[in-house]
Design an enzyme around this catalytic site. Structure first.
Site, mmCIF file in Angstrom:
data_model
loop_
_atom_site.group_PDB
_atom_site.id
_atom_site.type_symbol
_atom_site.label_atom_id
_atom_site.label_comp_id
_atom_site.label_asym_id
_atom_site.label_seq_id
_atom_site.Cartn_x
_atom_site.Cartn_y
_atom_site.Cartn_z
ATOM 1 N N ASP A 1 -8.503 -2.703 2.156
ATOM 2 C CA ASP A 1 -8.243 -1.848 3.399
ATOM 3 C C ASP A 1 -9.481 -2.380 4.589
ATOM 4 O O ASP A 1 -9.201 -2.238 5.692
ATOM 5 C CB ASP A 1 -8.537 -0.494 3.373
ATOM 6 C CG ASP A 1 -7.346 0.424 2.322
ATOM 7 O OD1 ASP A 1 -6.402 -0.233 2.370
ATOM 8 O OD2 ASP A 1 -7.787 1.198 1.521
ATOM 9 N N ASP B 1 0.888 -1.193 0.013
ATOM 10 C CA ASP B 1 0.104 -0.165 -0.043
ATOM 11 C C ASP B 1 0.928 1.128 -0.131
ATOM 12 O O ASP B 1 0.519 2.216 -0.726
ATOM 13 C CB ASP B 1 -0.995 0.120 1.164
ATOM 14 C CG ASP B 1 -2.093 0.700 1.121
ATOM 15 O OD1 ASP B 1 -2.751 0.470 -0.178
ATOM 16 O OD2 ASP B 1 -2.953 0.963 1.765
#
Length: 241
Positions: free
Chosen positions: A146, A94
């Protein structure tokens, strides 16, 4: 969406899913599935045909939540040793695609994909909700990853608590849910402080979930058991499906 609705309805109205219909070429199909599946297909096709409408975010979120719920039912982390490797890789991934990729590709690949760049066509792999009180409009968005990656750890904590017959306060599940909420709050604070520049949510969510369960396990002297849980014992408690 079909899987989630069938499971939900069957849980509250157990008898309605018992009747079986026999279809040519398809064989035996539960009546509940035969009713719900066409409705889900119509819903999905309607969303796909109207995905640029102002209300399309509602359908996208419903389908996205259904998808993530199904994934969390099917995929399971056996212990936090696997969770540590998995979430650490997602953590680095990420950060790379949000903060480091602009140095290589001159723009954040993750943000461009999420927003659809100039084409306006984006992969529907995120939840979005309009900024109702923002005069500039736009959407608040969070990617499926997420939610799913920390969600797998939180699901593991729930199963571990059930196996160990822990209460809601002395277990791990509740505290990880709170930790996830704090991590999400920090994400939006960082988003505000950086003038709306997209944030790698896992940068904040992984320490607030994985870090939290490791610290709690160490304080409770259960870290070794959490680390190797399932290696030498069945993961489910007796009678648990």
């Amino acid at each position: 969406m079909h899987e989630c609705l069938v499971a939900l309805i069957s849980r509250f109205f157990g008898d309605c899913g018992q009747k079986i219909l026999n279809f040519p070429f398809l064989g035996e199909i539960p009546l509940l599935s035969a009713v719900i599946l066409p409705l889900c297909m119509v819903f999905s096709i309607f969303w796909a045909a109207n995905q640029h409408a102002s209300y399309a975010w509602i359908g996208q979120d419903i389908l996205g939540i259904s998808l993530m719920t199904t994934v969390l039912q099917m995929a399971r982390l056996p212990n936090i040793k696997i969770a540590s490797v998995f979430l650490s890789c997602a953590f680095v991934y990420d950060i790379f695609w949000v903060f480091i990729s602009p140095l290589i590709f001159h723009e954040s690949v993750m943000i461009v994909v999420a927003r659809g760049d100039s084409s306006g066509e984006s992969i529907p792999m995120l939840l979005k909700i309009p900024r109702f009180f923002d005069p500039w409009g736009g959407y608040d968005m969070i990617g499926f990853g997420d939610i799913l990656f920390p969600g797998l750890l939180i699901s593991f904590a729930f199963r571990y608590d059930r196996y160990k017959k822990k209460g809601i306060l002395n277990g791990y599940f509740l505290w990880l849910v709170i930790g996830y909420g704090i991590g999400l709050f920090i994400t939006y604070v960082a988003l505000y402080l950086m003038d709306g520049h997209g944030q790698p949510a896992l940068l904040y969510l992984v320490p607030c979930t994985l870090g939290l369960i490791i610290v709690l396990g160490w304080l409770k002297k259960e870290l070794e058991d959490l680390w190797d849980f399932g290696a030498s014992r069945p993961e489910h408690s007796p009678g648990e499906a």
